[in-house]
Design a protein around this motif. Sequence first.
Motif, PDB file in Angstrom:
ATOM      1  N   SER A  64      -2.668   5.505   6.468  1.00  0.00           N
ATOM      2  CA  SER A  64      -1.503   4.362   6.386  1.00  0.00           C
ATOM      3  C   SER A  64      -1.335   4.281   4.992  1.00  0.00           C
ATOM      4  O   SER A  64      -2.390   4.151   4.214  1.00  0.00           O
ATOM      5  CB  SER A  64      -1.715   3.189   7.371  1.00  0.00           C
ATOM      6  OG  SER A  64      -2.855   2.255   6.396  1.00  0.00           O
ATOM      7  N   TRP A  65       0.091   4.037   4.693  1.00  0.00           N
ATOM      8  CA  TRP A  65       0.117   3.626   3.219  1.00  0.00           C
ATOM      9  C   TRP A  65      -0.456   2.228   2.747  1.00  0.00           C
ATOM     10  O   TRP A  65      -0.827   2.017   1.809  1.00  0.00           O
ATOM     11  CB  TRP A  65       1.586   3.386   2.972  1.00  0.00           C
ATOM     12  CG  TRP A  65       2.383   4.890   2.762  1.00  0.00           C
ATOM     13  CD1 TRP A  65       3.259   5.644   3.671  1.00  0.00           C
ATOM     14  CD2 TRP A  65       1.990   5.925   1.898  1.00  0.00           C
ATOM     15  NE1 TRP A  65       3.542   6.778   3.209  1.00  0.00           N
ATOM     16  CE2 TRP A  65       2.970   7.034   2.175  1.00  0.00           C
ATOM     17  CE3 TRP A  65       1.381   5.723   0.450  1.00  0.00           C
ATOM     18  CZ2 TRP A  65       2.984   8.122   1.220  1.00  0.00           C
ATOM     19  CZ3 TRP A  65       1.610   6.722  -0.279  1.00  0.00           C
ATOM     20  CH2 TRP A  65       2.241   8.083   0.121  1.00  0.00           C
ATOM     21  N   ARG A  66      -0.441   1.274   3.941  1.00  0.00           N
ATOM     22  CA  ARG A  66      -1.069   0.049   3.507  1.00  0.00           C
ATOM     23  C   ARG A  66      -2.354   0.125   3.289  1.00  0.00           C
ATOM     24  O   ARG A  66      -2.811  -0.621   2.102  1.00  0.00           O
ATOM     25  CB  ARG A  66      -0.821  -0.928   4.664  1.00  0.00           C
ATOM     26  CG  ARG A  66      -1.579  -2.310   4.487  1.00  0.00           C
ATOM     27  CD  ARG A  66      -1.371  -3.130   5.632  1.00  0.00           C
ATOM     28  NE  ARG A  66      -0.505  -4.339   5.149  1.00  0.00           N
ATOM     29  CZ  ARG A  66       0.526  -4.976   5.931  1.00  0.00           C
ATOM     30  NH1 ARG A  66       0.407  -4.694   7.145  1.00  0.00           N
ATOM     31  NH2 ARG A  66       1.143  -5.729   5.201  1.00  0.00           N
ATOM     32  N   LYS A  67      -3.220   0.786   3.769  1.00  0.00           N
ATOM     33  CA  LYS A  67      -4.601   1.175   3.612  1.00  0.00           C
ATOM     34  C   LYS A  67      -4.947   2.101   2.289  1.00  0.00           C
ATOM     35  O   LYS A  67      -5.752   1.586   1.739  1.00  0.00           O
ATOM     36  CB  LYS A  67      -5.337   1.496   4.704  1.00  0.00           C
ATOM     37  CG  LYS A  67      -5.422   0.533   5.763  1.00  0.00           C
ATOM     38  CD  LYS A  67      -6.275   1.022   7.080  1.00  0.00           C
ATOM     39  CE  LYS A  67      -6.400  -0.057   8.050  1.00  0.00           C
ATOM     40  NZ  LYS A  67      -7.332   0.395   9.203  1.00  0.00           N
ATOM     41  N   SER A  70      -4.319  -0.257  -0.613  1.00  0.00           N
ATOM     42  CA  SER A  70      -5.136  -1.253  -0.759  1.00  0.00           C
ATOM     43  C   SER A  70      -6.706  -0.879  -1.082  1.00  0.00           C
ATOM     44  O   SER A  70      -7.518  -1.286  -1.749  1.00  0.00           O
ATOM     45  CB  SER A  70      -5.298  -2.209   0.345  1.00  0.00           C
ATOM     46  OG  SER A  70      -5.675  -1.729   1.553  1.00  0.00           O
ATOM     47  N   THR A 124      -5.061  -4.101  11.187  1.00  0.00           N
ATOM     48  CA  THR A 124      -3.932  -4.848  10.493  1.00  0.00           C
ATOM     49  C   THR A 124      -3.004  -5.498  11.467  1.00  0.00           C
ATOM     50  O   THR A 124      -3.131  -5.485  12.795  1.00  0.00           O
ATOM     51  CB  THR A 124      -2.842  -3.471   9.926  1.00  0.00           C
ATOM     52  OG1 THR A 124      -2.328  -2.642  10.896  1.00  0.00           O
ATOM     53  CG2 THR A 124      -4.002  -2.810   8.911  1.00  0.00           C
ATOM     54  N   SER A 126      -0.073  -5.298  12.535  1.00  0.00           N
ATOM     55  CA  SER A 126       0.805  -4.249  13.327  1.00  0.00           C
ATOM     56  C   SER A 126       0.098  -3.757  14.179  1.00  0.00           C
ATOM     57  O   SER A 126       0.557  -3.322  15.355  1.00  0.00           O
ATOM     58  CB  SER A 126       1.488  -3.425  12.508  1.00  0.00           C
ATOM     59  OG  SER A 126       0.738  -2.492  11.940  1.00  0.00           O
TER      60      SER A 126
END
Length: 128
Positions: A64-67, A70, A124, A126
Amino acid sequence: MIQRSKRWAWFLLCGLINTGFSYAIYLLLKLVLSYQVAYFLAYVAGVVFSYLVNSLLVFRVPLSWRKFMSFPLVYVVQYVSGALLLRLMVEEIGISNNWAPLLVTAALLPITYLLSKLLLMRKTKSSS
């Protein structure tokens, strides 16, 4: 217990491969850059590689882009610790700058596993 042992074994294997990958980049870059700059660039390449293999092979979580975005934040503390430890080993203790990054990697291995696990296995909003 078996799952945890299997995960740790995969982490060590992927970490060994990542260490070889990062170390080769470090040695190549050190031919044209200072050892600290070479360490930084090799470290960045290693973090990207680590995110990929830890997500896909070790913890088996979707990318995932979020992970991904981060993941390097967790490594900031590890990088600063590693750079300071590298400086101590090379400039104060006199360990060769060819070997010191390997010792730094080994010393920081347990914290790397824990931080990677916490970040990648975190739920997350979501996915809740």
